[in-house]
Scaffold this active site. Structure first.
Site, PDB file in Angstrom:
ATOM      1  N   ALA A  48      62.061  -8.758  -5.409  1.00  0.00           N
ATOM      2  CA  ALA A  48      60.984  -9.208  -6.154  1.00  0.00           C
ATOM      3  C   ALA A  48      60.443  -8.273  -7.501  1.00  0.00           C
ATOM      4  CB  ALA A  48      59.680  -9.245  -5.485  1.00  0.00           C
ATOM      5  N   PHE A  73      62.758  -2.253  -3.361  1.00  0.00           N
ATOM      6  CA  PHE A  73      63.083  -0.946  -3.256  1.00  0.00           C
ATOM      7  C   PHE A  73      62.954   0.019  -4.189  1.00  0.00           C
ATOM      8  CE2 PHE A  73      66.314   1.548  -0.351  1.00  0.00           C
ATOM      9  CZ  PHE A  73      65.339   2.508   0.169  1.00  0.00           C
ATOM     10  N   ASP A 110      63.708  -0.719   2.515  1.00  0.00           N
ATOM     11  CA  ASP A 110      65.104  -1.066   2.654  1.00  0.00           C
ATOM     12  C   ASP A 110      65.014  -2.543   3.223  1.00  0.00           C
ATOM     13  OD1 ASP A 110      67.650  -1.940   2.830  1.00  0.00           O
ATOM     14  OD2 ASP A 110      68.299  -0.092   4.162  1.00  0.00           O
ATOM     15  N   ALA A 139      70.172  -7.081  -5.440  1.00  0.00           N
ATOM     16  CA  ALA A 139      71.330  -6.396  -5.817  1.00  0.00           C
ATOM     17  C   ALA A 139      71.227  -5.107  -5.466  1.00  0.00           C
ATOM     18  CB  ALA A 139      71.183  -6.771  -7.533  1.00  0.00           C
ATOM     19  N   TYR A 224      76.985 -16.061  -9.506  1.00  0.00           N
ATOM     20  CA  TYR A 224      77.328 -16.021 -10.773  1.00  0.00           C
ATOM     21  C   TYR A 224      78.715 -16.466 -10.607  1.00  0.00           C
ATOM     22  CZ  TYR A 224      78.459 -14.515 -15.502  1.00  0.00           C
ATOM     23  OH  TYR A 224      78.953 -14.537 -16.757  1.00  0.00           O
ATOM     24  N   TYR A 234      85.158 -10.082 -12.013  1.00  0.00           N
ATOM     25  CA  TYR A 234      83.911 -10.755 -11.433  1.00  0.00           C
ATOM     26  C   TYR A 234      84.467 -11.868 -10.333  1.00  0.00           C
ATOM     27  CZ  TYR A 234      79.264 -11.544 -10.451  1.00  0.00           C
ATOM     28  OH  TYR A 234      77.938 -11.688  -9.561  1.00  0.00           O
ATOM     29  N   LEU A 272      73.170 -12.199 -17.807  1.00  0.00           N
ATOM     30  CA  LEU A 272      72.029 -11.415 -18.384  1.00  0.00           C
ATOM     31  C   LEU A 272      71.836  -9.839 -18.121  1.00  0.00           C
ATOM     32  CD1 LEU A 272      68.720 -13.851 -17.545  1.00  0.00           C
ATOM     33  CD2 LEU A 272      69.844 -13.027 -19.623  1.00  0.00           C
ATOM     34  N   THR A 274      70.496  -6.746 -16.655  1.00  0.00           N
ATOM     35  CA  THR A 274      69.471  -6.147 -15.835  1.00  0.00           C
ATOM     36  C   THR A 274      70.352  -4.981 -15.275  1.00  0.00           C
ATOM     37  OG1 THR A 274      70.962  -7.248 -13.955  1.00  0.00           O
ATOM     38  CG2 THR A 274      69.150  -8.814 -15.033  1.00  0.00           C
TER      39      THR A 274
HETATM   40  P1  NAD Z   1      67.936  -6.820 -10.228  1.00  0.00           P
HETATM   41  O1  NAD Z   1      68.875  -5.157 -10.227  1.00  0.00           O
HETATM   42  O2  NAD Z   1      67.171  -6.683 -11.563  1.00  0.00           O
HETATM   43  O3  NAD Z   1      67.123  -6.816  -9.018  1.00  0.00           O
HETATM   44  C1  NAD Z   1      67.671  -6.293  -7.595  1.00  0.00           C
HETATM   45  C2  NAD Z   1      66.233  -6.291  -6.672  1.00  0.00           C
HETATM   46  O4  NAD Z   1      66.718  -6.102  -5.521  1.00  0.00           O
HETATM   47  C3  NAD Z   1      64.934  -5.409  -7.368  1.00  0.00           C
HETATM   48  O5  NAD Z   1      63.770  -5.916  -6.857  1.00  0.00           O
HETATM   49  C4  NAD Z   1      65.208  -4.231  -6.174  1.00  0.00           C
HETATM   50  O6  NAD Z   1      64.105  -3.473  -5.895  1.00  0.00           O
HETATM   51  C5  NAD Z   1      65.853  -4.961  -5.104  1.00  0.00           C
HETATM   52  N1  NAD Z   1      66.445  -4.168  -4.010  1.00  0.00           N
HETATM   53  C6  NAD Z   1      67.622  -3.449  -4.296  1.00  0.00           C
HETATM   54  N2  NAD Z   1      68.143  -2.849  -3.076  1.00  0.00           N
HETATM   55  C7  NAD Z   1      67.085  -3.194  -2.114  1.00  0.00           C
HETATM   56  C8  NAD Z   1      67.132  -2.668  -0.685  1.00  0.00           C
HETATM   57  N3  NAD Z   1      67.860  -2.171  -0.086  1.00  0.00           N
HETATM   58  N4  NAD Z   1      65.800  -3.459  -0.202  1.00  0.00           N
HETATM   59  C9  NAD Z   1      65.006  -3.991  -0.812  1.00  0.00           C
HETATM   60  N5  NAD Z   1      64.859  -4.340  -2.006  1.00  0.00           N
HETATM   61  C10 NAD Z   1      66.073  -3.988  -2.818  1.00  0.00           C
HETATM   62  O7  NAD Z   1      69.189  -7.657 -10.120  1.00  0.00           O
HETATM   63  P2  NAD Z   1      69.337  -8.916 -10.851  1.00  0.00           P
HETATM   64  O8  NAD Z   1      70.319  -8.930 -11.690  1.00  0.00           O
HETATM   65  O9  NAD Z   1      68.052  -9.732 -10.944  1.00  0.00           O
HETATM   66  O10 NAD Z   1      70.175  -9.624  -9.159  1.00  0.00           O
HETATM   67  C11 NAD Z   1      69.404 -10.494  -8.522  1.00  0.00           C
HETATM   68  C12 NAD Z   1      70.606 -11.618  -8.074  1.00  0.00           C
HETATM   69  O11 NAD Z   1      70.786 -12.363  -8.997  1.00  0.00           O
HETATM   70  C13 NAD Z   1      71.929 -10.907  -7.526  1.00  0.00           C
HETATM   71  O12 NAD Z   1      72.327 -11.539  -6.449  1.00  0.00           O
HETATM   72  C14 NAD Z   1      72.677 -11.150  -8.608  1.00  0.00           C
HETATM   73  O13 NAD Z   1      74.145 -11.202  -8.350  1.00  0.00           O
HETATM   74  C15 NAD Z   1      72.413 -12.585  -9.027  1.00  0.00           C
HETATM   75  N6  NAD Z   1      72.750 -12.745 -10.699  1.00  0.00           N
HETATM   76  C16 NAD Z   1      72.475 -11.855 -11.566  1.00  0.00           C
HETATM   77  C17 NAD Z   1      73.016 -12.211 -12.828  1.00  0.00           C
HETATM   78  C18 NAD Z   1      73.027 -11.247 -14.230  1.00  0.00           C
HETATM   79  O14 NAD Z   1      73.809 -11.353 -15.107  1.00  0.00           O
HETATM   80  N7  NAD Z   1      72.309 -10.347 -13.862  1.00  0.00           N
HETATM   81  C19 NAD Z   1      73.576 -13.495 -13.062  1.00  0.00           C
HETATM   82  C20 NAD Z   1      73.570 -14.187 -11.976  1.00  0.00           C
HETATM   83  C21 NAD Z   1      73.389 -14.075 -11.022  1.00  0.00           C
END
Ligand code: NAD
Ligand code: NA
Length: 395
Positions: A48, A73, A110, A139, A224, A234, A272, A274
Site C-alpha cells: 500500500a 515493507f 513481510d 512487488a 503487465y 518481460y 510506469l 516505479t
Molecule cells: P512498487 O515497488 O511501487 O510497490 C511495491 C509495494 O510492495 C510497496 O508498497 C512495498 O512496500 C510492498 N512490498 C514489497 N515487498 C513486500 C513484502 N515482503 N511485504 C510487504 N510489502 C512489500 O511497485 P508497483 O510498480 O506499484 O507494482 C505493484 C504491482 O503492479 C506489481 O504486481 C507489478 O508487477 C504491477 N505492475 C507494475 C507496472 C509498472 O510499470 N510499474 C505495470 C503494470 C503492473
C-alpha cells in the site's frame, strides 16, 4: 536536516519527507477532483505504500470514503537517516485520511509471512469486522515461503534464448546494447514463487477461513503485458511466467469466492516508472519513448490516473469489461496500435545522441526522483526537515 538525493545504480538511497507528502497530497487532490466513486468501504491494500498500491489506497479512501488497512515493507527513519519513501507516503496518507475522518491503519512487515497475515487478520477482526475488497499490489525481488522457510529470489531473464537489445542508463542517458543470458535451473520456478499468485491466494484463503470476507467481496491484483519490443525479457520471460501464474490464480480464487458471490480480478496496467520497473533492463528505454508519444497524444497517465480510471470506468462501472482471458485492461491507451507503431519507429532511431530529442528522458528522470520525494513542485529543498516522521496509525 537537509536531504539530498543519493543514488546507487537503479536505486535512490535517500528520500524526502516533504516531497513524499506533497506527492500524496497531489494524488488526493486529483481523486477529489474526479468526484465520488461508488466503491468498496472496507479495504485491505497489500503493498500500500508506493506505486499502484498507494494509488489504490488513496482512490479507495478519498474516492469512496473507505476505511483502509495498508500492509507494506518499509524502512523507518533513524536519526540522520531518512526512511524509505513508502514510509513517508504512508505517514502523509494517514495524516490526511484521519483529518478527513477516515479510518486508516498500517502494518509494516513481510506480507509473505504468517505473522504479518495473522496481525492483519486480528486487526480486521477487532476494527472492521470484515473487508469487502483486497488489493494485492506487491512487488518484491524475494520471498521467504511461510511453510518451508525456503527463500526464493526472482530473476528478470528471457526464456530459451539469449536476449540482446538496446537499453538506456537513465541517469547518464547513455544508450547501449544489453545481453541477458536465458533462464536456467530453477530461475522460472523461483520467479513464479515470488511474483506468482500463491501468496495472493494464501491471503484470501486466510481471510475467508476466519469469516473476514463480506458478501460480494472482490479482490484485484495487477499485471503487465507490454509490446513485442520488451516481450522476450518481460511477458515471455521469467517475470511473464509469474504473471501467467498470477492471472491463472484469479480464476482459482474466484471459484473459492462463489459462496460469497465474490470475484477475483486481474487488471493489466500501463508501464510506469516505479521502484520495481526501474530495475528491469530495456524497460526504461521503452518507457522514455512511450512517455514521449503518450504525452504528445495527450493520453499519458501516472499511477493515480490509472487507478482512478480502473475504479471509475471498470471495477465499479455498471459492467466490468474484460479481455478474452478475463483480464481488465487499463493498458488500452499504451497498447493502441498508433502508439505502439510510433514507439517501434523511435526505438530503431534511439541512440545516446538522439534520445534526448525523441524520448522523454527528462520525464523519466523526474518521475524517478519523484518516487523518492525529490524534484517535486512546491517543495523547498533548502529547508531543514525533520527526518523522524511517525505513521499515526501504525500498529
Ligand atoms: P512498487 O515497488 O511501487 O510497490 C511495491 C509495494 O510492495 C510497496 O508498497 C512495498 O512496500 C510492498 N512490498 C514489497 N515487498 C513486500 C513484502 N515482503 N511485504 C510487504 N510489502 C512489500 O511497485 P508497483 O510498480 O506499484 O507494482 C505493484 C504491482 O503492479 C506489481 O504486481 C507489478 O508487477 C504491477 N505492475 C507494475 C507496472 C509498472 O510499470 N510499474 C505495470 C503494470 C503492473
Ligand atoms: Na504498489
Amino acid at each position: 536536516m537537509i536531504i539530498e538525493p543519493r543514488t546507487r545504480g537503479f536505486i535512490c538511497l535517500t528520500s524526502h519527507p516533504k516531497g513524499c507528502e506533497q506527492n500524496v497530497i497531489d494524488q488526493i487532490e486529483y481523486i477529489k477532483s474526479k468526484g465520488a466513486i461508488d466503491g468498496a468501504k472496507k479495504v485491505l491494500v497489500i503493498g500500500a505504500s508506493t506505486g499502484f498500491g498507494l494509488a489504490s489506497r488513496i482512490t479507495s479512501a478519498f474516492g469512496s470514503g473507505a476505511a483502509t488497512i495498508g500492509v507494506f515493507f518499509e524502512k523507518p527513519p533513524a536519526e540522520g537517516r531518512p526512511a524509505s519513501p513508502g514510509w513517508y507516503n504512508s505517514a502523509a496518507f494517514e495524516k490526511k485520511a484521519h483529518k478527513a475522518g477516515l479510518y486508516a491503519k498500517s502494518i509494516n512487515g513481510d506480507a509473505f509471512s504468517n505473522e504479518i497475515k495473522k496481525q492483519t487478520l486480528d486487526l480486521i477482526k477487532a476494527d472492521l469486522g470484515q473487508v469487502d475488497m483486497v488489493i494485492y499490489s506487491l512487488a518484491s525481488p524475494v520471498r521467504t515461503h511461510p511453510e518451508t522457510g525456503v527463500r526464493y529470489k526472482s530473476v528478470l531473464k528471457p526464456i530459451g534464448a539469449k536476449f540482446q537489445n538496446k537499453t538506456v542508463d537513465f541517469h547518464t542517458g547513455v544508450v547501449s546494447e544489453v545481453s541477458i543470458e536465458p533462464a536456467q535451473g530453477d530461475d522460472i520456478d523461483n520467479t513464479v514463487a515470488v511474483m506468482g499468485g500463491e501468496d495472493w491466494k494464501m491471503w484470501i484463503d486466510a481471510l475467508k477461513n476466519e469469516g473476514l470476507l463480506a458478501e460480494g467481496f472482490t479482490t484485484i491484483a495487477y499485471s503487465y503485458i507490454g509490446p513485442s519490443l520488451t516481450e522476450a525479457v518481460y511477458r515471455k520471460g521469467t517475470i511473464g511466467r509469474a504473471k501467467d501464474h498470477l492471472e491463472a490464480t484469479a480464476f482459482t480464487i474466484s471459484d473459492s469466492l462463489k459462496p460469497l458471490n465474490g470475484k477475483a480480478y486481474v487488471s493489466v496496467n500501463k508501464a510506469l516508472v516505479t521502484q520495481a520497473s526501474s530495475a528491469i533492463p530495456v524497460i526504461p528505454l521503452y518507457i522514455s519513448l512511450l512517455y514521449k508519444v503518450m504525452k504528445e497524444e495527450g493520453i499519458h497517465e501516472g499511477c493515480i490516473e490509472q487507478i482512478q480510471r480502473l475504479f471509475q470506468d471498470r471495477l465499479y462501472a455498471d459492467t466490468t469489461p474484460t479481455d478474452d482471458e478475463g483480464r481488465i485492461r487499463i493498458d488500452d491507451w499504451e497498447m493502441r496500435t498508433d502508439v505502439q507503431a510510433r514507439v517501434a519507429e523511435l526505438w530503431k532511431e534511439a541512440t545516446t545522441e538522439t534520445l534526448p530529442k525523441i524520448g522523454d528522458l527528462k520525464g523519466y528522470e523526474k518521475d524517478f526522483f519523484n518516487l523518492f520525494g525529490f524534484m517535486v513542485e512546491g517543495v523547498d529543498y533548502d529547508e531543514d526537515v525533520n527526518e523522524i516522521v511517525e505513521i499515526p496509525g501504525l500498529q
